[in-house]
Design a protein around this motif. Sequence first.
Motif, short mmCIF file in Angstrom:
data_model
loop_
_atom_site.label_atom_id
_atom_site.label_comp_id
_atom_site.label_asym_id
_atom_site.label_seq_id
_atom_site.Cartn_x
_atom_site.Cartn_y
_atom_site.Cartn_z
N LEU A 11 0.65 -1.24 -0.05
CA LEU A 11 -0.12 0.10 -0.16
C LEU A 11 0.97 1.24 -0.14
O LEU A 11 1.90 1.46 0.65
CB LEU A 11 -0.84 -0.09 1.28
N VAL A 12 0.54 2.12 -0.83
CA VAL A 12 1.27 3.53 -0.84
C VAL A 12 0.56 4.57 -1.50
O VAL A 12 -0.48 4.43 -1.95
CB VAL A 12 2.62 3.01 -2.06
N GLN A 13 0.98 5.67 -0.72
CA GLN A 13 0.01 6.76 -0.94
C GLN A 13 0.37 7.40 -2.32
O GLN A 13 1.42 7.20 -2.82
CB GLN A 13 0.46 8.00 0.01
N PRO A 14 -0.66 8.17 -3.13
CA PRO A 14 -0.32 8.81 -4.26
C PRO A 14 0.95 9.45 -4.30
O PRO A 14 1.30 10.19 -3.47
CB PRO A 14 -1.41 9.63 -4.56
N SER A 84 6.12 8.25 -8.50
CA SER A 84 5.03 8.98 -8.82
C SER A 84 3.73 8.18 -9.16
O SER A 84 3.20 8.33 -9.92
CB SER A 84 5.44 9.93 -9.97
N LEU A 85 3.51 7.16 -8.19
CA LEU A 85 2.40 6.44 -8.35
C LEU A 85 1.07 6.95 -8.33
O LEU A 85 0.82 8.13 -7.47
CB LEU A 85 2.47 5.28 -7.41
N LYS A 86 0.03 6.80 -9.05
CA LYS A 86 -1.31 7.24 -9.13
C LYS A 86 -2.36 6.19 -8.77
O LYS A 86 -2.04 4.92 -8.87
CB LYS A 86 -1.37 7.73 -10.67
N PRO A 87 -3.38 6.93 -8.37
CA PRO A 87 -4.32 5.84 -8.02
C PRO A 87 -4.70 4.56 -8.98
O PRO A 87 -5.28 3.48 -8.54
CB PRO A 87 -5.60 6.58 -7.50
N GLU A 88 -4.77 5.29 -10.40
CA GLU A 88 -4.88 4.22 -11.23
C GLU A 88 -4.14 3.06 -11.57
O GLU A 88 -4.12 2.10 -12.26
CB GLU A 88 -5.20 5.01 -12.58
N GLY A 89 -2.84 3.20 -10.93
CA GLY A 89 -1.96 2.18 -10.80
C GLY A 89 -2.19 0.93 -9.86
O GLY A 89 -1.41 -0.09 -9.66
N VAL A 112 -2.42 1.80 -4.49
CA VAL A 112 -2.15 3.25 -4.42
C VAL A 112 -3.39 4.05 -3.84
O VAL A 112 -4.50 4.54 -4.76
CB VAL A 112 -1.77 4.01 -5.75
N SER A 113 -3.32 4.58 -2.61
CA SER A 113 -4.47 5.09 -1.92
C SER A 113 -3.99 6.08 -0.57
O SER A 113 -3.16 5.79 -0.14
CB SER A 113 -5.35 4.04 -1.69
#
Length: 114
Positions: A11-14, A84-89, A112-113
């Motif tokens: 789990l990682v933040q945007p 630079s992860l995005k929620p759509e990842g 990613v949330s």
Amino acid sequence: QVQFVESGGGLVQPGGSLRLSCVASGIIFRRYVMGWYRQAPGKQRELVATIAPGDSPNYAESVKGRFTISRDNAKNMVYLQMNSLKPEGTAVYYCNPPDLGRYWGQGAQVTVSS
């Protein structure tokens, strides 16, 4: 026995980063183009990056400039550095040779949330 084992999800933040690893067995690894795929809930599996035995990477437009694929032929491993992860990842990520398309592993869940 052909096997691909992915690890490193979480789990990682945007905007955050993760590094995925995959170890392959049962194939002559150095002969194969390797790929990272992802499958989001309710969507088809998509190819996000490939790397040739000679270390020539290619990326889907959606991840270009943010993801880096690399490999270590001596260890039969392929990696995916995701920045630079995005929620759509959010997806399950798999490694597999595009020329094989079989023996899928369990994948690595990336969420990613915030």
